[in-house]
Design a protein around this motif. Sequence first.
Motif, PDB file in Angstrom:
ATOM      1  N   ASP A  69       0.476  -2.448   2.377  1.00 30.96           N
ATOM      2  CA  ASP A  69       1.706  -1.865   2.910  1.00 30.96           C
ATOM      3  C   ASP A  69       2.420  -2.951   3.704  1.00 30.96           C
ATOM      4  OD1 ASP A  69       0.950  -1.790   5.799  1.00 30.96           O
ATOM      5  OD2 ASP A  69      -0.544  -0.368   5.103  1.00 30.96           O
ATOM      6  N   ASP A 107      13.683  -2.420   2.486  1.00 29.56           N
ATOM      7  CA  ASP A 107      12.841  -1.221   2.458  1.00 29.56           C
ATOM      8  C   ASP A 107      13.101  -0.324   1.257  1.00 29.56           C
ATOM      9  OD1 ASP A 107      15.268  -0.114   3.094  1.00 29.56           O
ATOM     10  OD2 ASP A 107      14.638   0.715   5.034  1.00 29.56           O
ATOM     11  N   ASN A 108      14.128  -0.629   0.443  1.00 32.81           N
ATOM     12  CA  ASN A 108      14.418   0.230  -0.718  1.00 32.81           C
ATOM     13  C   ASN A 108      15.064  -0.602  -1.826  1.00 32.81           C
ATOM     14  OD1 ASN A 108      14.519   2.651  -2.184  1.00 32.81           O
ATOM     15  ND2 ASN A 108      16.612   3.071  -1.490  1.00 32.81           N
ATOM     16  N   ILE A 117       4.378   1.224 -13.197  1.00 30.03           N
ATOM     17  CA  ILE A 117       3.730   1.441 -11.912  1.00 30.03           C
ATOM     18  C   ILE A 117       2.837   2.670 -11.966  1.00 30.03           C
ATOM     19  CG2 ILE A 117       5.608   0.381 -10.591  1.00 30.03           C
ATOM     20  CD1 ILE A 117       6.541   3.201  -9.890  1.00 30.03           C
ATOM     21  N   ASN A 119       2.245   5.834 -10.197  1.00 32.38           N
ATOM     22  CA  ASN A 119       2.928   6.724  -9.271  1.00 32.38           C
ATOM     23  C   ASN A 119       2.112   7.998  -9.104  1.00 32.38           C
ATOM     24  OD1 ASN A 119       4.801   7.734  -7.539  1.00 32.38           O
ATOM     25  ND2 ASN A 119       6.375   8.158  -9.086  1.00 32.38           N
ATOM     26  N   SER A 126       9.378   1.997 -13.350  1.00 38.70           N
ATOM     27  CA  SER A 126      10.194   1.973 -12.137  1.00 38.70           C
ATOM     28  C   SER A 126      11.623   2.423 -12.412  1.00 38.70           C
ATOM     29  CB  SER A 126      10.205   0.563 -11.539  1.00 38.70           C
ATOM     30  OG  SER A 126      10.802  -0.356 -12.447  1.00 38.70           O
ATOM     31  N   ILE A 131      13.231   4.191  -8.955  1.00 38.23           N
ATOM     32  CA  ILE A 131      12.279   4.112  -7.851  1.00 38.23           C
ATOM     33  C   ILE A 131      12.547   2.887  -6.984  1.00 38.23           C
ATOM     34  CG2 ILE A 131       9.831   3.790  -7.293  1.00 38.23           C
ATOM     35  CD1 ILE A 131       9.182   5.434  -9.774  1.00 38.23           C
ATOM     36  N   PHE A 133      11.452   0.190  -3.974  1.00 42.81           N
ATOM     37  CA  PHE A 133      10.238  -0.475  -3.508  1.00 42.81           C
ATOM     38  C   PHE A 133      10.460  -1.058  -2.115  1.00 42.81           C
ATOM     39  CE2 PHE A 133       9.816  -0.491  -8.040  1.00 42.81           C
ATOM     40  CZ  PHE A 133       8.473  -0.608  -8.350  1.00 42.81           C
ATOM     41  N   HIS A 134       9.374  -1.137  -1.341  1.00 45.35           N
ATOM     42  CA  HIS A 134       9.349  -2.092  -0.241  1.00 45.35           C
ATOM     43  C   HIS A 134       9.296  -3.474  -0.889  1.00 45.35           C
ATOM     44  CE1 HIS A 134       8.671   0.954   2.820  1.00 45.35           C
ATOM     45  NE2 HIS A 134       7.714   1.474   2.065  1.00 45.35           N
ATOM     46  N   HIS A 155       4.626  -0.507  -4.050  1.00 52.25           N
ATOM     47  CA  HIS A 155       4.807   0.924  -4.315  1.00 52.25           C
ATOM     48  C   HIS A 155       3.512   1.417  -4.961  1.00 52.25           C
ATOM     49  CE1 HIS A 155       7.155   4.625  -5.059  1.00 52.25           C
ATOM     50  NE2 HIS A 155       6.321   4.745  -6.089  1.00 52.25           N
ATOM     51  N   ASN A 156       2.608   1.919  -4.123  1.00 53.47           N
ATOM     52  CA  ASN A 156       1.275   2.289  -4.623  1.00 53.47           C
ATOM     53  C   ASN A 156       0.620   1.127  -5.366  1.00 53.47           C
ATOM     54  OD1 ASN A 156       1.542   4.915  -3.613  1.00 53.47           O
ATOM     55  ND2 ASN A 156       2.519   5.633  -5.498  1.00 53.47           N
TER      56      ASN A 156
END
Length: 354
Positions: A69, A107-108, A117, A119, A126, A131, A133-134, A155-156
Amino acid sequence: MIKTISIHNFKGLKNLNNVNLGKINLIGGKNNAGKSSFIEGIFLYMDRQSPDVFTKLLGWRGFSSVRVDPENLWAPFFHNYSLSNEISFEVNEYSGEKNKLSITYHDNHVPKVSIPINNNGILTSSMNGGIGFHALSLVHKTNEAVDFLAYPLLHNGLYYEIEKSDTTKLKHAYFVGSRMFSSDDNIERLGVLEKNDEQEKIVRFLRRFEPSLTRFQVIKEGQQDIIYADLGNKKKIPVNLLGDGFCRCLTIALLLAANTPDILLIDELGSGIHFSLLSTFWQFIIDAVSETDCQIITTTHSYEMIRGFCDAAKEKSFPDAEYIRLAKQNDEVSAHQFNADELKFALDSELEVR
């Protein structure tokens, strides 16, 4: 080679401006002055196109596993752990080339390409639902022109999006940590020298520490290959038994002779080397680097290491050696530079230079 570097908002280095570098550079300073961060920052700059550069740097600090994270994986590299800061490295080379790497958190971020990905346990794209992502954006410019743009994504899981890349301009850096010693890598490098019948390149340097050394040999014991040193006795000796200092010298000699990176970064260069051998050790470094195009940047907190560095540079009349003392006051780190003559004067005057 790097001529000057400025580092902003990388770890404890908020605004470190225009540090001049020679061919051999010794970085000193008190604990928490930013010595290790300085060479880690240079490695990040050099290894910017590697998707795992952040996890490598964390691993060298002893973090074997990190939660994927932004706060755990990326925030430790930003000044005051603040992802709102922008990290930047401004690097001027002796060739006249001007470079800049900027690292910014988003952050997006929505990738421009489809990325498969995981999810919530379902494999999807994605692009399904756009979607976000950070992400970090890594933007590198050479003489104001963008030649590299990439996004590490979270993202996960960890992903990587490359928008622009020019690998022809990449230079190779190698990092040797204070506790890093890879026998597998050294075996591979020794094999390169053996294949070209060039082992004497490293043996003649290492005889400074073991005068009876004649050659090295890789011997398989069970499933493991081990480097042995032939010291002229009937029985060869595993190099690991010759001590940490000798092993670090062997690693450095093999890197310079077999791989020759553009920049060799070494944390705590003198670790494991007796103070009486430090001048000899630095003469070994100067001789080795004089035969290559490699630039060395290394750290120390040892007075004896600084004295040995100064004595060897003076004895060898090596003009391209810089001692850089980092000092921290409040939240700012500054660099104080000494050439060999200035450093000798400071040491002889018993001034504190560590």
